[in-house]
Design a protein around this motif. Sequence first.
Motif: not given
Lengths: 170, 102
Positions: B29, B33, B38-45, B76, B80
């Motif tokens: 995280q 920054e 900005n981390l979204s669920d897609r980033h986390w995948d 994407e 991302l």
Amino acid sequence: MAKPSRALHQGSDETGGRKLALIASKGSLDMAYPPLILANAARMSGIEVEMFFTFWGLDIITKKKMGKLNVATVGNPNMHPWFGIPTLLGALPGMSAAASWMMRGEIKKLDFPPVPEFIKLLIDAGANVYGCKMSMDMMKLTQDDLVEGSTVLGAMEFMDITEGAQILFV
Amino acid sequence: MTQDILDTVAFDDDGFMEDAAAWTEEIAQAIAEALEVNLSDRHWDVIKFARQEFETQGEPPTLRLITQQTEVSMKEMYQLFPGGPAKITANIAGLKKPTGCI
């Protein structure tokens, strides 16, 4: 030791970073890959990419031809020793097809996509793909013959677009 | 405030973590920054796939592998992680700088 920062990702500033202009002038299978791989590496590094396909290089973005590029087995000094095909034997029927088949296999083993997929990947990655207007007129091609996402462009317009870019001619 | 956590982590000259094993989601995280992501669920995948791939293969995944093995497309990935998706993914995932050509 350096803390992570935006600045450390070189050329990652999409507006003020590096720009690469690639001119692809050859349409054989072995000469199609270098500009594609370099363009992709540049995009992966956050560098802007402008690709100009001219003369035989147009085959790389021509819908009917892009999937059928071949390796020349005659007059290609690189046939030996990788393929081990002496020039005289290279002239035999089927030799070019066999060498192309072999090379497609090697490319696949390295997990590089076939040319049509590679071009789509580059367009998705944000590389700009242009077909040379003069070459297209000469070969009686129109925008419809080119892959989706590409643009027809004159050489002088390409010069305008690539102001300040690093230029690579393949 | 989350930036402070970065002072406790060792990075190489390119800003990549020295020790992938020391990585935590909080560090990810903080790195994100610092990289203005900005981390979204897609980033986390993508980040979790990169971690998992590193654990089994010992190398950060190539961009092509990420797009083949996750549901995130090439287009994407560039949205991302703008400005170098494979490198920025590896950076946030606490992995070394990727060297793959594709």
